[in-house]
Motif scaffolding. Structure first.
Motif, PDB file in Angstrom:
ATOM      1  N   SER A   1      14.425  12.827 -20.556  1.00 13.45           N
ATOM      2  CA  SER A   1      13.821  11.554 -20.177  1.00 13.45           C
ATOM      3  C   SER A   1      14.395  10.950 -18.907  1.00 13.45           C
ATOM      4  N   PHE A   2      15.488  11.496 -18.376  1.00 12.21           N
ATOM      5  CA  PHE A   2      16.031  10.977 -17.128  1.00 12.21           C
ATOM      6  C   PHE A   2      15.223  11.453 -15.911  1.00 12.21           C
ATOM      7  N   SER A   3      14.291  12.376 -16.129  1.00 19.21           N
ATOM      8  CA  SER A   3      13.479  12.873 -15.022  1.00 19.21           C
ATOM      9  C   SER A   3      12.063  12.313 -15.110  1.00 19.21           C
ATOM     10  N   ASP A   4      11.667  11.535 -14.091  1.00 18.88           N
ATOM     11  CA  ASP A   4      10.296  11.017 -14.052  1.00 18.88           C
ATOM     12  C   ASP A   4       9.287  12.161 -13.999  1.00 18.88           C
ATOM     13  N   THR A   5       9.654  13.223 -13.282  1.00 18.54           N
ATOM     14  CA  THR A   5       8.767  14.383 -13.161  1.00 18.54           C
ATOM     15  C   THR A   5       8.495  14.996 -14.523  1.00 18.54           C
ATOM     16  N   MET A   6       9.539  15.152 -15.325  1.00 21.81           N
ATOM     17  CA  MET A   6       9.380  15.742 -16.657  1.00 21.81           C
ATOM     18  C   MET A   6       8.526  14.857 -17.561  1.00 21.81           C
ATOM     19  N   LEU A   7       8.708  13.555 -17.462  1.00 26.00           N
ATOM     20  CA  LEU A   7       7.927  12.646 -18.298  1.00 26.00           C
ATOM     21  C   LEU A   7       6.440  12.706 -17.950  1.00 26.00           C
ATOM     22  N   LYS A   8       6.125  12.722 -16.664  1.00 29.91           N
ATOM     23  CA  LYS A   8       4.716  12.826 -16.244  1.00 29.91           C
ATOM     24  C   LYS A   8       4.118  14.164 -16.675  1.00 29.91           C
ATOM     25  N   HIS A   9       4.905  15.211 -16.531  1.00 29.64           N
ATOM     26  CA  HIS A   9       4.475  16.554 -16.935  1.00 29.64           C
ATOM     27  C   HIS A   9       4.174  16.585 -18.431  1.00 29.64           C
ATOM     28  N   ALA A  10       5.048  15.967 -19.220  1.00 30.23           N
ATOM     29  CA  ALA A  10       4.878  15.945 -20.673  1.00 30.23           C
ATOM     30  C   ALA A  10       3.669  15.122 -21.089  1.00 30.23           C
ATOM     31  N   GLU A  11       3.518  13.965 -20.479  1.00 29.84           N
ATOM     32  CA  GLU A  11       2.388  13.096 -20.829  1.00 29.84           C
ATOM     33  C   GLU A  11       1.058  13.776 -20.525  1.00 29.84           C
ATOM     34  N   ALA A  12       0.998  14.494 -19.413  1.00 26.30           N
ATOM     35  CA  ALA A  12      -0.257  15.142 -19.017  1.00 26.30           C
ATOM     36  C   ALA A  12      -0.687  16.199 -20.025  1.00 26.30           C
ATOM     37  N   ILE A  13       0.239  17.050 -20.457  1.00 22.38           N
ATOM     38  CA  ILE A  13      -0.149  18.113 -21.393  1.00 22.38           C
ATOM     39  C   ILE A  13      -0.431  17.543 -22.783  1.00 22.38           C
TER      40      ILE A  13
ATOM     41  N   GLY B 182      22.596  16.346  -8.131  1.00 24.26           N
ATOM     42  CA  GLY B 182      22.165  17.149  -9.267  1.00 24.26           C
ATOM     43  C   GLY B 182      23.291  17.884  -9.956  1.00 24.26           C
ATOM     44  N   ALA B 183      23.807  17.307 -11.050  1.00 21.75           N
ATOM     45  CA  ALA B 183      24.861  17.968 -11.830  1.00 21.75           C
ATOM     46  C   ALA B 183      24.239  18.780 -12.962  1.00 21.75           C
ATOM     47  N   ALA B 184      23.145  19.460 -12.644  1.00 23.70           N
ATOM     48  CA  ALA B 184      22.434  20.261 -13.638  1.00 23.70           C
ATOM     49  C   ALA B 184      22.972  21.683 -13.666  1.00 23.70           C
ATOM     50  N   ALA B 185      22.473  22.470 -14.613  1.00 23.69           N
ATOM     51  CA  ALA B 185      22.972  23.831 -14.808  1.00 23.69           C
ATOM     52  C   ALA B 185      22.784  24.685 -13.570  1.00 23.69           C
ATOM     53  N   LYS B 186      21.626  24.579 -12.917  1.00 24.78           N
ATOM     54  CA  LYS B 186      21.397  25.420 -11.747  1.00 24.78           C
ATOM     55  C   LYS B 186      22.396  25.083 -10.640  1.00 24.78           C
ATOM     56  N   GLY B 187      22.773  23.809 -10.525  1.00 23.79           N
ATOM     57  CA  GLY B 187      23.773  23.425  -9.546  1.00 23.79           C
ATOM     58  C   GLY B 187      25.125  24.032  -9.853  1.00 23.79           C
ATOM     59  N   ALA B 188      25.464  24.107 -11.143  1.00 28.01           N
ATOM     60  CA  ALA B 188      26.738  24.711 -11.538  1.00 28.01           C
ATOM     61  C   ALA B 188      26.771  26.199 -11.193  1.00 28.01           C
ATOM     62  N   THR B 189      25.645  26.891 -11.417  1.00 23.63           N
ATOM     63  CA  THR B 189      25.578  28.309 -11.048  1.00 23.63           C
ATOM     64  C   THR B 189      25.782  28.485  -9.547  1.00 23.63           C
ATOM     65  N   LEU B 190      25.118  27.646  -8.767  1.00 22.19           N
ATOM     66  CA  LEU B 190      25.198  27.795  -7.313  1.00 22.19           C
ATOM     67  C   LEU B 190      26.611  27.532  -6.794  1.00 22.19           C
ATOM     68  N   VAL B 191      27.207  26.408  -7.182  1.00 23.07           N
ATOM     69  CA  VAL B 191      28.515  26.085  -6.604  1.00 23.07           C
ATOM     70  C   VAL B 191      29.585  27.068  -7.057  1.00 23.07           C
ATOM     71  N   ASN B 192      29.476  27.568  -8.273  1.00 23.20           N
ATOM     72  CA  ASN B 192      30.499  28.498  -8.758  1.00 23.20           C
ATOM     73  C   ASN B 192      30.341  29.886  -8.146  1.00 23.20           C
ATOM     74  N   PHE B 193      29.118  30.408  -8.062  1.00 27.01           N
ATOM     75  CA  PHE B 193      28.954  31.734  -7.463  1.00 27.01           C
ATOM     76  C   PHE B 193      29.221  31.702  -5.967  1.00 27.01           C
ATOM     77  N   PHE B 194      28.851  30.606  -5.319  1.00 28.67           N
ATOM     78  CA  PHE B 194      29.073  30.490  -3.879  1.00 28.67           C
ATOM     79  C   PHE B 194      30.498  30.062  -3.538  1.00 28.67           C
ATOM     80  N   GLY B 195      31.266  29.659  -4.545  1.00 28.37           N
ATOM     81  CA  GLY B 195      32.647  29.241  -4.277  1.00 28.37           C
ATOM     82  C   GLY B 195      32.724  27.901  -3.570  1.00 28.37           C
TER      83      GLY B 195
ATOM     84  N   ASN C 290      14.572  21.627  -7.450  1.00 30.87           N
ATOM     85  CA  ASN C 290      13.308  21.723  -8.188  1.00 30.87           C
ATOM     86  C   ASN C 290      12.674  20.358  -8.437  1.00 30.87           C
ATOM     87  N   PHE C 291      13.426  19.274  -8.218  1.00 32.76           N
ATOM     88  CA  PHE C 291      12.880  17.919  -8.319  1.00 32.76           C
ATOM     89  C   PHE C 291      12.941  17.226  -6.951  1.00 32.76           C
ATOM     90  N   ALA C 292      12.761  18.004  -5.879  1.00 35.26           N
ATOM     91  CA  ALA C 292      12.952  17.497  -4.520  1.00 35.26           C
ATOM     92  C   ALA C 292      12.087  16.275  -4.218  1.00 35.26           C
TER      93      ALA C 292
END
Length: 410
Positions: A77-89, A320-333, A381-383
């Motif tokens: 629910s912290f993402s407006d994009t996700m809420l709009k996506h959910a309401e539409a479907i 963005g402290a999301a999972a994809k950000g964690a993958t990027l910063v850790n693999f990229f060092g 992904n929420f640019a």
């Protein structure tokens, strides 16, 4: 704390071919408290492989689900994009399937009720199945009936025995997370009414590879689906994909509509996309050749840009402290030597630290207050949503660095 698989999660074949190694990384959503900073942090291998028997792309390491999902810090629910996506479907399916007070909509991994709330507002009975205790509690407080359990064949049988059969089952960004793929898909078949529909959304492996979206890979995401792999998985359990849509959300996703075999006629869109996949060789290891080298090239490029900016005295934040950000910063060092702080809208994450990289997480207001010269957009992904929210920062001269699919500054 983890198990390495030697056979495919879907078909059981021992035909797993290496695609990409991201080394050892911490769990992407295991955000740290200040007290955790002095403690050792567990890390696990992150190896991507391709099953040449059924075409499923997957990682080889399994961390117990209870470790990752017993308490969880991602609230949809912290993402407006996700809420709009959910309401539409929800609005669309309520109309298309004439759902009413005698219907039932079930969501697997229902999070904080972000989707089911729209059915409930329309007077449609709902049931969420959510394993994270803290998130299930939030959903219940919203009035969304929620079972705090992992979904599978057992819970589906229990519900069926009580006469609770689903007109619609939603499984948004969850099928990738489950080690017992066959148990969950079998549960769909058990729980669906004869003309019921399971609506499954998952990141599309074709987009992941073609757009170099390697940061979608982390320990929670065990599997990465093509339509070919999904079609074969469903057929194994007497189910059929009768329609499909490609979505832009999360960098490119599939939404498949699944029903009991023969319940609906297969659409031309399914036939066409399966043929597209055959033509692109997505069912062969050759499709994934070169992916690893492109990821490593992107790593070298982004780190070089960040180091160059730092050497010139620039300050750099991240969003963005999301999972994809964690993958990027850790693999990229990428650590606090290159990025000063990360901001995130989730109040549950603020005050914590990124796993591995240990970069502090602040509220989005820090971008305007601290005025970093650049902001690395980890939640790319929420640019559109983020850029709109951060108009004040941008108007003041702040620039965003987009890391994927190519490094660019805007």
């Amino acid at each position: 704390m983890s198990t390495t698989i030697a056979t495919c999660r879907a078909c059981g074949a021992a035909t797993l071919e290496p695609v990409l190694s991201l080394g050892k990384t911490p769990l992407a959503n295991a955000l740290l408290t200040k007290e955790d900073l002095d403690k050792p942090e567990p890390a696990f291998p992150l190896e991507l492989v391709f099953c040449s028997s059924c075409t499923l792309v997957q990682i080889t390491e399994e961390v117990p689900p209870e470790t990752m999902f017993g308490e969880y810090l991602y609230f949809s629910s912290f993402s407006d994009t996700m809420l709009k996506h959910a309401e539409a479907i929800a609005t669309r399916l309520t109309k298309d399937h004439a759902l009413g007070e005698k219907s039932l909509v079930v969501e697997v991994a229902s999070n904080d009720g972000y989707l089911l709330q729209y059915y409930a507002k329309a007077g449609v009975p709902v049931l969420g199945v959510e394993p994270a205790r803290n998130i299930a509690k939030v959903a219940e407080e919203k009035g969304i009936r929620t079972l705090c359990r992992f979904f599978g064949s057992e819970i589906a049988q229990e519900l069926r025995a009580k006469g609770e059969l689903a007109d619609v089952i939603h499984a948004n960004n969850v099928l990738a997370h489950v080690p017992d793929l066959n148990g969950v898909v079998s549960g769909f078949g058990t729980l669906l009414k004869d003309k019921g529909v399971a609506v499954i959304e998952a990141p599309y492996v074709r987009d992941l590879v073609e757009h170099c979206e390697f940061d979608t890979i982390y320990h929670e995401h065990l599997c990465y689906f093509s339509l070919t792999a999904l079609d074969r998985l469903m057929a194994r359990h007497g189910l059929a994909v009768h329609d499909v849509e490609r979505l832009a959300i999360h960098g490119g996703s599939l939404r498949v509509f699944v029903s009991k075999a023969g319940a609906y006629e297969r659409s031309a869109r399914v036939t066409a996309l399966l043929e597209e996949e055959r033509a692109s060789d997505i069912d062969k290891l050759s499709f994934y050749a070169g992916f690893a080298s492109r990821v490593n090239g992107l790593k070298a490029e982004l780190v070089s840009v960040l180091r160059d900016l730092k050497s010139k005295g620039a300050s750099i934040g991240a969003y963005g402290a999301a999972a994809k950000g964690a993958t990027l910063v850790n693999f990229f060092g990428i650590g606090s030597d290159l990025v000063d702080f990360v901001v995130d809208r989730s109040t549950y994450k603020q005050g914590r630290y990124m796993p591995g990289a240990r970069i502090p997480i602040l509220p989005p207001s820090a971008l305007v207050e601290k005025k970093p010269d650049y902001c690395l957009l980890l939640a790319w992904n929420f640019a559109d949503e983020i850029l709109a929210q951060q108009k004040e920062y941008r108007d003041a001269g702040g620039k965003f660095i987009f890391p994927i699919p190519n490094v660019r500054v805007a």
